[in-house]
Design a protein around this motif. Sequence first.
Motif, mmCIF file in Angstrom:
data_model
loop_
_atom_site.group_PDB
_atom_site.id
_atom_site.type_symbol
_atom_site.label_atom_id
_atom_site.label_comp_id
_atom_site.label_asym_id
_atom_site.label_seq_id
_atom_site.Cartn_x
_atom_site.Cartn_y
_atom_site.Cartn_z
ATOM 1 N N TYR A 39 0.890 -1.158 -0.051
ATOM 2 C CA TYR A 39 -0.104 -0.170 -0.022
ATOM 3 C C TYR A 39 0.889 1.201 0.016
ATOM 4 O O TYR A 39 0.637 2.019 -1.085
ATOM 5 N N ASP B 270 2.313 1.524 -3.686
ATOM 6 C CA ASP B 270 1.158 2.284 -4.713
ATOM 7 C C ASP B 270 1.223 3.374 -4.001
ATOM 8 O O ASP B 270 0.690 3.993 -5.388
ATOM 9 N N HIS B 271 0.823 3.953 -3.110
ATOM 10 C CA HIS B 271 -0.069 5.154 -2.472
ATOM 11 C C HIS B 271 0.911 6.524 -2.485
ATOM 12 O O HIS B 271 1.051 7.101 -3.594
ATOM 13 N N VAL C 233 1.131 6.580 -6.916
ATOM 14 C CA VAL C 233 -0.426 7.466 -7.479
ATOM 15 C C VAL C 233 0.110 9.013 -6.802
ATOM 16 O O VAL C 233 -0.497 9.863 -7.485
ATOM 17 N N PHE D 127 -7.693 10.033 -4.204
ATOM 18 C CA PHE D 127 -6.869 10.293 -3.450
ATOM 19 C C PHE D 127 -7.202 10.293 -1.976
ATOM 20 O O PHE D 127 -6.691 9.887 -0.935
ATOM 21 N N ALA E 38 -8.637 7.462 0.262
ATOM 22 C CA ALA E 38 -7.899 6.557 0.358
ATOM 23 C C ALA E 38 -6.972 7.648 1.691
ATOM 24 O O ALA E 38 -6.295 6.545 2.332
ATOM 25 N N GLU E 39 -6.450 8.738 1.775
ATOM 26 C CA GLU E 39 -5.979 8.884 2.736
ATOM 27 C C GLU E 39 -6.572 9.080 4.014
ATOM 28 O O GLU E 39 -5.771 7.872 5.173
ATOM 29 N N ARG F 151 -7.240 4.732 3.824
ATOM 30 C CA ARG F 151 -6.663 3.745 3.941
ATOM 31 C C ARG F 151 -6.534 2.547 2.765
ATOM 32 O O ARG F 151 -5.908 1.165 3.405
ATOM 33 N N LEU G 237 -7.752 3.751 -2.908
ATOM 34 C CA LEU G 237 -6.195 4.049 -3.987
ATOM 35 C C LEU G 237 -6.022 3.301 -5.373
ATOM 36 O O LEU G 237 -5.462 4.126 -6.479
ATOM 37 N N ASP H 234 -5.730 5.398 -8.826
ATOM 38 C CA ASP H 234 -4.436 5.179 -10.197
ATOM 39 C C ASP H 234 -4.838 5.080 -10.993
ATOM 40 O O ASP H 234 -4.332 5.967 -12.518
#
Length: 216
Positions: free
Chosen positions: A143, A146-147, A150, A185, A188-189, A192, A197, A201
């Motif tokens: 993760y 990927d974070h 992105v 995004f 997703a922050e 999580r 996420l 992307d």
Amino acid sequence: MRVAFLPLLPRGTPYPDLLPALQMQFPGELVVVARGAWLEAAGPGQTEITSARNYVLGAYRKQLLERAAASPQVVRLFLERLGELRYGDAFRRPPVAPVTEEQLLERLAPWTALALALLLGGGSVLTWLRLRVRRRLAAARAYRHDHADVFARLSRLSADLLRARQGGGLVAGAAERHATALHLFDQAESSREPDVLAAADAAVREAERLLMAARR
């Protein structure tokens, strides 16, 4: 029973020990000497007498230190406790019933079986826990990777959109996908969630495709 209520002496003055003389004067009787919140007692069954006196001085320590209890109250509490020790149920709890060997084994059988199961299956449980921890660590590392990817794509896309001045509908579409990617995004922050996420992307990649098409 003989009770002597005596006045308090000035602070620092030692109390005279009157019990031996009173015991000689009244042999075979309970003798109590009370001075304010303090008392001494002696007589037949001295062990019970001492226990009752210590119980009162300990259980009602706060009231006695604050002088909230007068001498008659202290003596009454002492006599009540002495009566419980001698003639009543001193601890106010039912007697413990004896347990036979068969009853003890019957009570311990479930716990013994549980302990054996844990002992025999402990290795499998530990292996499962290790695998679970490893999977969580691997997922967390993936993760984070990927974070970061992105975030870098979003940063580059933002700069490219600021520089883009032509392309018409393609640039507008890229800007819309960029806004959607930013929104996802941010979600997703806070959550999580890998799926959120991944959606961010996908939106970034679509915006990049539209922007590249506008440049041609």
